[in-house]
Design a protein around this motif. Structure first.
Motif, short mmCIF file in Angstrom:
data_model
loop_
_atom_site.label_atom_id
_atom_site.label_comp_id
_atom_site.label_asym_id
_atom_site.label_seq_id
_atom_site.Cartn_x
_atom_site.Cartn_y
_atom_site.Cartn_z
N LEU A 44 39.10 34.22 84.18
CA LEU A 44 39.32 35.52 83.54
C LEU A 44 39.81 35.35 82.11
N GLU A 45 40.64 34.32 81.86
CA GLU A 45 41.11 34.05 80.50
C GLU A 45 39.95 33.64 79.58
N GLN A 46 38.94 32.99 80.15
CA GLN A 46 37.80 32.56 79.35
C GLN A 46 36.92 33.73 78.93
N ARG A 47 37.12 34.88 79.52
CA ARG A 47 36.36 36.07 79.13
C ARG A 47 36.96 36.75 77.90
N VAL A 48 38.24 36.55 77.68
CA VAL A 48 38.93 37.22 76.57
C VAL A 48 38.28 36.94 75.22
N PRO A 49 37.88 35.71 74.91
CA PRO A 49 37.21 35.50 73.62
C PRO A 49 35.94 36.33 73.45
N TYR A 50 35.25 36.64 74.52
CA TYR A 50 34.07 37.51 74.42
C TYR A 50 34.50 38.94 74.09
N TYR A 51 35.61 39.38 74.69
CA TYR A 51 36.10 40.73 74.46
C TYR A 51 36.62 40.90 73.03
N ILE A 52 37.07 39.82 72.42
CA ILE A 52 37.54 39.85 71.04
C ILE A 52 36.41 39.50 70.07
N GLY A 53 35.70 38.42 70.39
CA GLY A 53 34.69 37.88 69.48
C GLY A 53 33.48 38.77 69.28
N LEU A 54 33.00 39.41 70.32
CA LEU A 54 31.80 40.23 70.17
C LEU A 54 32.03 41.48 69.31
N PRO A 55 33.12 42.24 69.53
CA PRO A 55 33.36 43.36 68.61
C PRO A 55 33.60 42.90 67.17
N LEU A 56 34.26 41.76 67.02
CA LEU A 56 34.49 41.21 65.68
C LEU A 56 33.17 40.80 65.04
N ALA A 57 32.28 40.21 65.82
CA ALA A 57 30.95 39.85 65.29
C ALA A 57 30.17 41.10 64.90
N LEU A 58 30.27 42.14 65.70
CA LEU A 58 29.59 43.41 65.39
C LEU A 58 30.15 44.01 64.10
N ALA A 59 31.47 43.98 63.93
CA ALA A 59 32.09 44.49 62.70
C ALA A 59 31.67 43.65 61.50
N SER A 60 31.58 42.34 61.68
CA SER A 60 31.17 41.45 60.59
C SER A 60 29.71 41.70 60.21
N LEU A 61 28.88 41.92 61.21
CA LEU A 61 27.48 42.26 60.94
C LEU A 61 27.40 43.57 60.17
N TYR A 62 28.19 44.54 60.54
CA TYR A 62 28.23 45.83 59.83
C TYR A 62 28.63 45.61 58.37
N LEU A 63 29.66 44.79 58.15
CA LEU A 63 30.08 44.50 56.77
C LEU A 63 28.97 43.83 55.99
N SER A 64 28.27 42.93 56.62
CA SER A 64 27.15 42.25 55.95
C SER A 64 26.05 43.24 55.60
N LEU A 65 25.73 44.12 56.52
CA LEU A 65 24.69 45.13 56.25
C LEU A 65 25.08 46.06 55.11
N LYS A 66 26.38 46.29 54.95
CA LYS A 66 26.87 47.16 53.88
C LYS A 66 27.06 46.41 52.56
#
Length: 175
Positions: A44-66
């Motif tokens: 369950l602890e190994q899932r936490v990076p996905y819960y943090i990393g994926l939204p952060l990656a999405l936000a970073s992609l948004y910043l790149s697109l802008k």
């Protein structure tokens, strides 16, 4: 033109990272909810990076697109760090499963304790304790933790590539 190419490449890598991460966490949920594999505490602890990393990656992609390539690069570096940590957790658990080192002493099931004494007997009959040091499944020699280490490591590399491409796009735009 070079900046646009690097930006497009960074965005494509970021999209691949997000898609691969969603497939990985979706697979983990599938094995649990459909396949009936109960995750241990470390799983369950190994899932936490996905819960943090994926939204952060999405936000970073948004910043790149802008056109915010510098901030996007910083975000992608953070994404890489989060998934590198997740990969480290996977390596730690895999090593414990293979007996290379001791696993955590407090690792059992991921479920909460029964709410009342009356429910305890029922819970004892239906609860399966899951150890962090015993692989419940293997494919091509890798357990769930081993596959997580592999996938998280790959996602960390993709995050670094997206960061470098974002910096390249920023430099090309400034020049």
């Amino acid at each position: 033109m070079m900046g646009a190419t690097a930006k497009g490449q960074a965005n494509a890598i970021a999209a691949l990272l997000i898609l691969a991460g969603l497939v990985a966490i979706g697979t983990a949920w599938g094995f649990e909810l459909i396949g009936g594999y109960a995750p241990c505490k470390l799983c369950l602890e190994q899932r936490v990076p996905y819960y943090i990393g994926l939204p952060l990656a999405l936000a970073s992609l948004y910043l790149s697109l802008k056109g915010r390539s510098g901030l996007a690069a910083l975000g992608f570096v953070l994404v890489a760090a989060v998934f590198a940590y997740g990969g480290g957790l996977g390596v730690y658990q895999s090593g414990a499963e293979w007996g290379f080192w001791a696993g955590p002493s407090d690792c059992g099931g991921g479920a909460a304790a029964p709410a009342s004494a009356a429910d305890m007997l029922s819970a004892l009959q239906t609860t399966r304790v899951v150890s962090c040091t015993e692989a419940s499944w293997r494919f091509l020699g890798l357990s769930f933790a081993g596959w997580n280490a592999f996938v998280s490591g790959g996602l960390a590399v993709l995050g670094l590539i997206a960061a470098l491409l974002s910096l390249k796009a920023r430099k090309a735009r400034v020049a």
